[in-house]
Design a protein around this motif. Sequence first.
Motif, PDB file in Angstrom:
ATOM      1  N   TYR A  14       0.160  -1.212   0.243  1.00 44.25           N
ATOM      2  CA  TYR A  14       0.517   0.123  -0.126  1.00 44.25           C
ATOM      3  C   TYR A  14       1.027   1.285   0.061  1.00 44.25           C
ATOM      4  CZ  TYR A  14      -4.046  -2.654   1.402  1.00 44.25           C
ATOM      5  OH  TYR A  14      -4.720  -4.367   1.501  1.00 44.25           O
ATOM      6  N   PHE A  17       4.377   1.071   1.649  1.00 45.93           N
ATOM      7  CA  PHE A  17       3.697  -0.230   3.052  1.00 45.93           C
ATOM      8  C   PHE A  17       3.777  -0.747   2.521  1.00 45.93           C
ATOM      9  CE2 PHE A  17       0.971  -2.455   5.502  1.00 45.93           C
ATOM     10  CZ  PHE A  17       1.806  -3.420   6.826  1.00 45.93           C
ATOM     11  N   ALA A  19       2.595  -4.867   2.665  1.00 44.54           N
ATOM     12  CA  ALA A  19       1.721  -6.170   3.407  1.00 44.54           C
ATOM     13  C   ALA A  19       1.348  -6.853   3.731  1.00 44.54           C
ATOM     14  CB  ALA A  19       0.346  -5.310   3.362  1.00 44.54           C
ATOM     15  N   SER A  39      -5.719 -11.352  13.007  1.00 42.96           N
ATOM     16  CA  SER A  39      -5.961 -10.186  11.544  1.00 42.96           C
ATOM     17  C   SER A  39      -5.188  -8.959  11.606  1.00 42.96           C
ATOM     18  CB  SER A  39      -7.112  -9.491  13.037  1.00 42.96           C
ATOM     19  OG  SER A  39      -7.696  -8.222  12.512  1.00 42.96           O
ATOM     20  N   GLY A  40      -5.080  -9.004  10.270  1.00 40.27           N
ATOM     21  CA  GLY A  40      -4.069  -7.694   9.588  1.00 40.27           C
ATOM     22  C   GLY A  40      -3.007  -7.887   9.376  1.00 40.27           C
ATOM     23  N   CYS A  41      -2.665  -9.143   9.177  1.00 38.43           N
ATOM     24  CA  CYS A  41      -1.866 -10.306   8.275  1.00 38.43           C
ATOM     25  C   CYS A  41      -1.605 -10.436   6.540  1.00 38.43           C
ATOM     26  CB  CYS A  41      -1.834 -12.011   9.154  1.00 38.43           C
ATOM     27  SG  CYS A  41      -3.020 -13.122   8.574  1.00 38.43           S
ATOM     28  N   GLY A  42      -2.800 -10.039   6.470  1.00 37.75           N
ATOM     29  CA  GLY A  42      -2.856  -9.829   5.114  1.00 37.75           C
ATOM     30  C   GLY A  42      -3.491 -10.518   4.086  1.00 37.75           C
ATOM     31  N   LYS A  43      -4.655 -10.814   4.972  1.00 34.38           N
ATOM     32  CA  LYS A  43      -4.798 -11.732   3.985  1.00 34.38           C
ATOM     33  C   LYS A  43      -6.026 -11.394   3.077  1.00 34.38           C
ATOM     34  CE  LYS A  43      -7.031 -13.746   7.784  1.00 34.38           C
ATOM     35  NZ  LYS A  43      -6.508 -12.650   9.201  1.00 34.38           N
ATOM     36  N   SER A  44      -6.466 -10.464   3.399  1.00 36.36           N
ATOM     37  CA  SER A  44      -7.659  -9.991   2.601  1.00 36.36           C
ATOM     38  C   SER A  44      -6.741  -9.370   1.567  1.00 36.36           C
ATOM     39  CB  SER A  44      -8.147  -9.256   3.487  1.00 36.36           C
ATOM     40  OG  SER A  44      -9.613  -9.374   3.672  1.00 36.36           O
ATOM     41  N   THR A  45      -5.643  -7.973   1.918  1.00 34.47           N
ATOM     42  CA  THR A  45      -5.261  -7.188   0.627  1.00 34.47           C
ATOM     43  C   THR A  45      -4.159  -9.299  -0.229  1.00 34.47           C
ATOM     44  OG1 THR A  45      -3.680  -6.569   2.787  1.00 34.47           O
ATOM     45  CG2 THR A  45      -2.286  -6.738   0.786  1.00 34.47           C
ATOM     46  N   GLU A 174     -13.432 -13.738   4.222  1.00 35.82           N
ATOM     47  CA  GLU A 174     -14.673 -13.242   5.558  1.00 35.82           C
ATOM     48  C   GLU A 174     -16.540 -13.739   5.068  1.00 35.82           C
ATOM     49  OE1 GLU A 174     -13.388 -11.811   9.473  1.00 35.82           O
ATOM     50  OE2 GLU A 174     -12.154 -10.693   7.468  1.00 35.82           O
ATOM     51  N   HIS A 205     -12.051 -16.510   9.790  1.00 32.40           N
ATOM     52  CA  HIS A 205     -11.479 -16.810  10.910  1.00 32.40           C
ATOM     53  C   HIS A 205     -11.795 -17.792  11.915  1.00 32.40           C
ATOM     54  CE1 HIS A 205      -8.992 -12.972  11.504  1.00 32.40           C
ATOM     55  NE2 HIS A 205     -10.263 -12.802  10.160  1.00 32.40           N
TER      56      HIS A 205
HETATM   57  N1  LIG Z   1      -6.603   0.274   2.439  1.00 32.05           N
HETATM   58  C1  LIG Z   1      -5.125   0.669   2.708  1.00 32.05           C
HETATM   59  N2  LIG Z   1      -4.455   1.041   2.625  1.00 32.05           N
HETATM   60  C2  LIG Z   1      -3.543   1.230   3.697  1.00 32.05           C
HETATM   61  N3  LIG Z   1      -2.488   0.136   3.946  1.00 32.05           N
HETATM   62  C3  LIG Z   1      -3.900  -1.168   4.553  1.00 32.05           C
HETATM   63  C4  LIG Z   1      -5.187  -1.085   3.953  1.00 32.05           C
HETATM   64  N4  LIG Z   1      -5.890  -1.958   3.518  1.00 32.05           N
HETATM   65  C5  LIG Z   1      -4.653  -2.542   4.733  1.00 32.05           C
HETATM   66  N5  LIG Z   1      -4.014  -2.633   4.504  1.00 32.05           N
HETATM   67  C6  LIG Z   1      -3.022  -3.052   6.007  1.00 32.05           C
HETATM   68  O1  LIG Z   1      -2.695  -3.434   5.504  1.00 32.05           O
HETATM   69  C7  LIG Z   1      -2.040  -4.918   5.771  1.00 32.05           C
HETATM   70  C8  LIG Z   1      -2.707  -6.002   5.713  1.00 32.05           C
HETATM   71  O2  LIG Z   1      -4.609  -5.885   6.020  1.00 32.05           O
HETATM   72  P1  LIG Z   1      -5.467  -7.198   5.289  1.00 32.05           P
HETATM   73  O3  LIG Z   1      -6.474  -6.225   5.630  1.00 32.05           O
HETATM   74  O4  LIG Z   1      -5.321  -8.043   4.243  1.00 32.05           O
HETATM   75  O5  LIG Z   1      -5.027  -8.156   6.813  1.00 32.05           O
HETATM   76  P2  LIG Z   1      -6.581  -9.094   6.971  1.00 32.05           P
HETATM   77  O6  LIG Z   1      -5.021 -10.093   7.341  1.00 32.05           O
HETATM   78  O7  LIG Z   1      -7.224  -9.426   6.293  1.00 32.05           O
HETATM   79  O8  LIG Z   1      -6.966  -8.647   7.805  1.00 32.05           O
HETATM   80  P3  LIG Z   1      -9.225  -8.888   9.042  1.00 32.05           P
HETATM   81  O9  LIG Z   1      -8.272 -10.515   8.987  1.00 32.05           O
HETATM   82  O10 LIG Z   1      -8.944  -8.338   9.853  1.00 32.05           O
HETATM   83  O11 LIG Z   1     -10.179  -8.996   7.779  1.00 32.05           O
HETATM   84  C9  LIG Z   1      -3.193  -4.324   7.723  1.00 32.05           C
HETATM   85  O12 LIG Z   1      -1.788  -4.042   8.367  1.00 32.05           O
HETATM   86  C10 LIG Z   1      -3.597  -3.276   7.166  1.00 32.05           C
HETATM   87  O13 LIG Z   1      -3.570  -2.132   8.470  1.00 32.05           O
END
Ligand SMILES: Nc1ncnc2c1ncn2[C@@H]1O[C@H](COP(=O)(O)OP(=O)(O)OP(=O)(O)O)[C@@H](O)[C@H]1O
Lengths: 258, 324
Positions: A14, A17, A19, A39-45, A174, A205
């Motif tokens: 991002y 950053f 991710a 949470s926040g480990c980047g699965k959605s990303t 999810e 989750h």
């Molecule tokens: N639009 C964005 N802009 C900048 N950083 C982002 C954005 N979306 C997510 N991030 C960052 O990227 C990292 C991974 O986020 P992501 O949403 O992929 O996590 P996740 O594993 O899906 O978490 P969760 O289980 O809570 O959904 C996090 O540090 C988050 O803060």
Amino acid sequence: MAQRIDVKDLNVYYGAFKAVEDVSMSIEPRTVTAFIGPSGCGKSTFLRTLNRMHEVIAGGRVEGTVALNGRDLYSKDIDPVAVRRTVGMVFQRPNPFPTMSIFDNVAAGLRLNGVKTKAVLAEAVERSLKGANLWNEVKDRLDKPGAGLSGGQQQRLCIARAIAVEPQVLLMDEPCSALDPISTLAIEDLIDEIKQQYTIVIVTHNMQQAARVSDRTAFFNLAATGKPGRLIEMGDTAKIFSNPTEKATEDYISGRFG
Amino acid sequence: MTSITGHSEADAGPSGDMAATGRVGDRVFSALATGSGVFVVSLIGLVAAFLLAQAVPSLMDNKASFLTSREWQVSAGDLRFGIADLLWVTVISSVIAMAIAVPIAIGVALFLTQYAPRRLARPFASLIDLLAAVPSIVYGIWGYFVLRDFVQPVQTFVESALGWFPLFAPLTVSGTIFLASIVLAIMILPIITAISREVFDQTPAAHKEAALALGATRWEMVRTAVLPFGKPGVISASMLGLGRALGETIAVTLLLSVTRGTFSWSAFAGGETFASRIANGSAEFDTPLKTGAYIAAGLVLFVLTFAVNAVARIVIERRKAFSE
Ligand SMILES: Nc1ncnc2c1ncn2[C@@H]1O[C@H](COP(=O)(O)OP(=O)(O)OP(=O)(O)O)[C@@H](O)[C@H]1O
Ligand SMILES: [Mg+2]
């Protein structure tokens, strides 16, 4: 027509950053793969890089390759729009188009593809709604707004919308997190049915859900906040849940995490 | 025990420690708010009553039909005035202005919110907000001295191509309705653009992503997610613009050639709107009866603008059902 996905050395950013770091994995056709991790480990990303939805976010970019049946989705001559027509997506929060009827919601993707014939649309809408286990509940009110359905019904509507265009891969972030146990079960049954035709990747989750629906499980983790997420291990779901290789995986699935 | 109104013991208000104590600040504020509300409403009521009282004697004395006559003759002792021409010119000039301004405003707003890079969109948006604040006399003068020369060839072209159609019948008038409409369009463009931009900007990311994930191109995403979401907002923005166009006085007075006694359906005719007729007639405000005629015309304009605003309100209300 399901297809295989091969990810190699993928870094996801991002802006400045990073991710997600250095992910390589293979996803077989006609399997269900679950992504788990804190949470926040980047699965959605990471999931969103599989249909080039990541780059929709300002500053979003990737390094590495994601190949669908051997073709790199990120090579210059590939149109992201075409990728998204092949790789469908269901989001965490149900997001039917609020101004459209149930019918129009399901037909939206087909209309984008230029299908105009009433009969073809009607047939596809019925097939998709049946596929999403929603047909019986809505068949008498197809012209009513999609936003008027319950949360679980809306999510199944979104699944119907996604499968109406017959994608080759279906990504689900999810999909059950906002749903009650009964709707969740309905969607899990649905995943079980449609995996005959699609390659499915699901972020969850819910450990039981991962164990129930998936053939393979990938565990993501991050070393510390602010550090990029990584793929820790991936394997057959039965093995990951009974006898993982990594200590972190075992800690996470047994709830002894952090 | 339940009464007819549905009240029961259980509905009774809080008592004991929970009773509203009516803090001083709350009471002062509520009194102030109620007071100013009542004041404004009664002020408007009084103004309306005053205008009506002034207009009625002239309307009674009117020897022509107020609603259908094209005449405007307000010499003492011989009052003949009707609003047919004024209504036509007011409405057609505003409608042409809308037909020009609304599509452009939507286009600019879409460009700013969906296509332009952020770096460009911000300053551009502020510029448009600034344009909305330019006084109308400035637009009027600019239209008079600058725009007219550019509109002339367009006019000649349309006349030669579509002159058979009554709305485009060729005439020899210098300050045409068409010219006034273009200036009106430029005047209302910023406000429609500014509001449309804001509503497009509020389109939930979830809707846009839903469209994109289905394989929509950017324009298809705009069509399936942004436009349906923004439609009510754009409609009310347009109504706001229309309200301004209908009542615009100074620029229109400056631009439109007064051509009394010759009526034409053509957009290339001159004429007068309600507002410009009143402004042009200010020399005749010398007796109550004559003034009353102009006030009657003003009241019709008031009703027209009020109706437009009411429609806008209704649309905004309806929109609430769609926002989550
Ligand atoms: N639009 C964005 N802009 C900048 N950083 C982002 C954005 N979306 C997510 N991030 C960052 O990227 C990292 C991974 O986020 P992501 O949403 O992929 O996590 P996740 O594993 O899906 O978490 P969760 O289980 O809570 O959904 C996090 O540090 C988050 O803060
Ligand atoms: Mg997530």
